[in-house]
Design an enzyme around this catalytic site. Structure first.
Site, PDB file in Angstrom:
ATOM      1  N   CYS A 145      53.795  71.451  53.619  1.00  0.00           N
ATOM      2  CA  CYS A 145      55.061  70.834  54.008  1.00  0.00           C
ATOM      3  C   CYS A 145      54.808  69.524  54.735  1.00  0.00           C
ATOM      4  O   CYS A 145      54.510  69.510  55.929  1.00  0.00           O
ATOM      5  CB  CYS A 145      55.862  71.784  54.898  1.00  0.00           C
ATOM      6  SG  CYS A 145      57.456  71.095  55.431  1.00  0.00           S
ATOM      7  N   CYS A 148      57.215  68.831  57.623  1.00  0.00           N
ATOM      8  CA  CYS A 148      56.900  69.591  58.834  1.00  0.00           C
ATOM      9  C   CYS A 148      55.720  68.986  59.592  1.00  0.00           C
ATOM     10  O   CYS A 148      55.739  68.896  60.824  1.00  0.00           O
ATOM     11  CB  CYS A 148      56.568  71.041  58.483  1.00  0.00           C
ATOM     12  SG  CYS A 148      57.776  71.889  57.458  1.00  0.00           S
ATOM     13  N   ASP A 149      54.685  68.584  58.863  1.00  0.00           N
ATOM     14  CA  ASP A 149      53.406  68.282  59.491  1.00  0.00           C
ATOM     15  C   ASP A 149      52.930  66.845  59.348  1.00  0.00           C
ATOM     16  O   ASP A 149      51.904  66.468  59.926  1.00  0.00           O
ATOM     17  CB  ASP A 149      52.322  69.211  58.916  1.00  0.00           C
ATOM     18  CG  ASP A 149      52.640  70.679  59.150  1.00  0.00           C
ATOM     19  OD1 ASP A 149      53.215  70.986  60.205  1.00  0.00           O
ATOM     20  OD2 ASP A 149      52.317  71.506  58.277  1.00  0.00           O
TER      21      ASP A 149
END
Length: 322
Positions: A145, A148-149
């Site tokens: 992701c 997300c990261d």
């Protein structure tokens, strides 16, 4: 589930709501339903908490300016729902009967649980490469992701695996932060749509390695690099990288619901947007089991909220028929 077992119990043995799944969508649904005094039963599964249980620091969930570890965030959400009356069953669902209509039967380890309404929040899982060390390195340089990261890889070099639209989208997002993004594609061409290909090709921070596969992960505590193999010649090389993003698709956890609910061609549950209603009246679905596009904890939580409100309205409308 055999039809002859459809002996409906007394009304007092039928719950207003059962939530199947315990990620952000399921726990938010349980929180809202609990506050509505529905006393939901959450069948959370043997691996409770969803994908965030495998995530380290979560910095993009509102309300936590310093970030929160994924398991801690899920434990907090679980406790919050429990505070308002949610009950938990840590087991996996064996079978469901939605086609016979309400009340719905859900089999769990030899016992049948009954409910007037159900919210399905079983989520989806990222497809990984199946290499040794993957589980150990998730959240430690290995991710599925970018949204997300990606922030954690500012001014670092990263690798994206995949040749479809998802991979191009991940790579272009990562290029906002990373100094270099290398897209590793097993084939000699991309499967992505033309517009997504052009966007990636034009970016000066994105490079491509075609006809190449990632065959090994390097690093013990954190990812230090990968081994790349030429698909045609078999030649290998060590490729140093700070991050590896796997973008080869997701699989919705819907095997249990085939023949019970209407699914799309990729196996995601169809809902009558903007509601969370499925093809079976009284059964609702929320989170990544529905959402193939965003797949974020906060969007899943929002859908869980919607599902609980849909349940409240459903029970209010049909209460005279129970």
């Amino acid at each position: 589930m055999a039809q002859e077992r459809r002996t409906v119990p007394a009304p007092e043995q039928v719950r207003d709501l059962i939530v199947v799944g315990s990620g952000p969508a399921g726990l938010t649904a349980a929180l809202y339903a609990g506050r509505a005094d529905l006393r939901p039963l959450v069948i959370e599964g043997r691996r409770a908490g969803g994908q965030l249980m495998q995530t380290t620091e979560v910095e993009n969930f509102p309300g936590f300016p310093e970030g929160r570890m994924g398991p801690e965030l899920m434990n907090d959400m679980r406790a919050q729902a429990e505070r308002f009356g949610a009950e938990y069953l840590t087991a996996d669902v064996d079978a469901v009967d939605f086609t016979s209509g309400a009340p719905f039967a859900i089999d769990v380890e030899g016992e049948t649980h009954w409910a007037r309404t159900v919210i399905v929040t079983t989520g989806a899982t990222a497809r990984w490469l199946g290499l040794p060390g993957e589980e150990r390195l998730i959240g430690r340089g290995l991710s599925a992701c970018a949204t997300c990261d990606g922030f954690f890889f500012r001014n670092r070099e990263v690798v994206v695996v995949g040749g479809g639209d998802s991979a191009m989208e991940e790579a272009t997002f990562l290029a906002k932060f990373a100094s270099r993004v290398t897209i590793v594609v097993r084939r000699n061409e991309l499967r992505a749509s033309r517009v997504m290909q052009e966007r990636a090709y034009k970016h000066d921070r994105i490079a491509f390695r075609f006809g190449t596969a990632v065959t090994e992960l390097l690093g013990d505590e954190v990812l230090a690099g990968v081994v790349l193999q030429d698909v045609e010649t078999g030649e290998t090389e060590e490729f140093r990288t700070d991050g590896l993003f796997v973008a080869i698709g997701h699989d919705p956890a819907t095997a249990l619901f085939r023949g019970q609910l209407e699914l799309d061609e990729q196996g995601y549950i169809k809902v009558a947007e903007p509601s969370t209603a499925t093809s079976v009246p009284g059964v609702f679905a929320a989170g990544d089991v529905v959402d193939r596009h965003y797949r974020q904890a906060i969007t899943a939580a929002g859908m869980g909220c919607k599902a609980a409100i849909d349940v409240e309205r459903r029970l209010g409308i049909d209460a005279e028929n129970w």
